[in-house]
Design an enzyme around this catalytic site. Sequence first.
Site, PDB file in Angstrom:
ATOM      1  N   ASP A 121      -4.879   2.333  -4.093  1.00  0.00           N
ATOM      2  CA  ASP A 121      -3.426   2.375  -4.076  1.00  0.00           C
ATOM      3  C   ASP A 121      -2.840   1.089  -3.527  1.00  0.00           C
ATOM      4  OD1 ASP A 121      -4.509   2.900  -1.561  1.00  0.00           O
ATOM      5  OD2 ASP A 121      -2.698   3.923  -0.894  1.00  0.00           O
ATOM      6  N   ASP A 144       0.849  -1.183   0.000  1.00  0.00           N
ATOM      7  CA  ASP A 144       0.000   0.000   0.000  1.00  0.00           C
ATOM      8  C   ASP A 144       0.890   1.239   0.000  1.00  0.00           C
ATOM      9  OD1 ASP A 144      -2.885   1.012   0.456  1.00  0.00           O
ATOM     10  OD2 ASP A 144      -1.703   2.090   1.978  1.00  0.00           O
ATOM     11  N   ILE A 145       0.490   2.254  -0.758  1.00  0.00           N
ATOM     12  CA  ILE A 145       1.276   3.490  -0.833  1.00  0.00           C
ATOM     13  C   ILE A 145       0.918   4.373   0.366  1.00  0.00           C
ATOM     14  CG2 ILE A 145       1.723   5.552  -2.199  1.00  0.00           C
ATOM     15  CD1 ILE A 145       1.116   3.922  -4.680  1.00  0.00           C
TER      16      ILE A 145
END
Length: 466
Positions: A338, A294-295
């Site tokens: 994301d 995950d960003i």
Amino acid sequence: MSKKLPHSSPIRNLTIFYTASLSAVAFLSIMGQLVVQRMLTQQQQNLEIVSLIEKRQTLCQQMIKHTMRMKLEPSRENRQELQQLIMAWKDSGEALNQAAENVEDFSQTQQRVLQQKISTIEPAGVEMREAASQMMQEGIREKRLGFSEPPIDVIKQSPIARLLKEEQTLMKGLDDISQWYNQEVIAGITQLKQMEYGLLGLMLFVLLLEGILVFRPAVMKIQDTLSQLKIALHESKVASQKLAIEKSQSEQLLLNILPQPIAQRLKQSQATSNINADILIADAFNDTTVMFADIVGFTDLSSRIPPQELVNLLNQIFSRFDLLAESYNLEKIKTIGDAYMVVGGLPSPRADHAIAIASMALEMIDAIAQFNLDTGENFQIRIGINSGSVVAGVIGLRKFIYDLWGDTVNIASRMESHGAPGLVHVTKDTYILLKNVFILEKRGLISVKGKGEMETYWLKGKINPA
């Protein structure tokens, strides 16, 4: 409105003409055979009459010969032979007349000429027979009475003189009839040849008409049909190539969505079942490793930059992740916002699933760092990994997606959400699979939502990096 009658097709007209021409040729052949047979019969009759004429000529010579012998030696034997010749002479004359009367295939002109010639020599034949009979009777009397030679003027009026005179007339008439018959035979042969050549020419003419009116249009029609067929085959080939390209593109798109074995099973399932039937492909795998990435700070970032630019950045990052997944032969499952999800050990099981996922995770950290250098951005990612059993497959009717279910997936997601930026967070189950290959740092016990306290680890790197 009255409907127009459909015109007969060219093929039907050609068929009718072809049948009619063949019938004409067959009719001409039969008629030719009948004419030839008639002419052959006529020639046979001609030969029979010529044979009778030659026989009559031979008898004429024999009668002269025996009459002279009878004159010189009127014996009983000579008289009997002469009498037999006279009877044969009479019979030959009757046979000749009968043969001339029975000629069926002569024209009226030919029959008239033949009867005229025979009637010309018929009195001479009768006179010759009577003279021979008189000569035979006088020879008998002279032998009995012992008469001497009569004078010359008496001889001129004697049966011998009559016999010789009639013999000359008769032979001339027979020669004339024989010559006339020879001419008729030659004329018949010439007519037969003309008939043969005429029939052959007519058949060739009919065949030429067939070639011009039947076969030539048929050949042109065949050539036109072959040209159309060639064009149709070319168009079909082009269409098949386009269809193959489209099919390949469709299959490639399908493979971009689903793993190849799953895509194949899905096509087979749709081919053998109702299109509206529920699709269920679900397989259990005991040895898998699931990774979530995950960003960090993506929500704040999405509020600061335009959506198009944001999507462009995500595409660049996830494209690099896709290349890494492909290089390690791992299965990308999906992206959600994301978040990036990938799994090892399915749809084809493999023993090094955890090692491959861990190696990709470390390279993803490096890939983000390189992306920041290339773009001037400052992205970071959190990664969580867990190993265990899952169920993977495709469900539903539309917009298929290959997905995973099970507690292993949920825990992997919790490892990501409880992780730290720039680090790879793994469970104890994954640690056990990696401890001999990778450097791992114990994090300790953490409270995980829905699971309670769990012992987790940080993945630092490989023990012996290549």
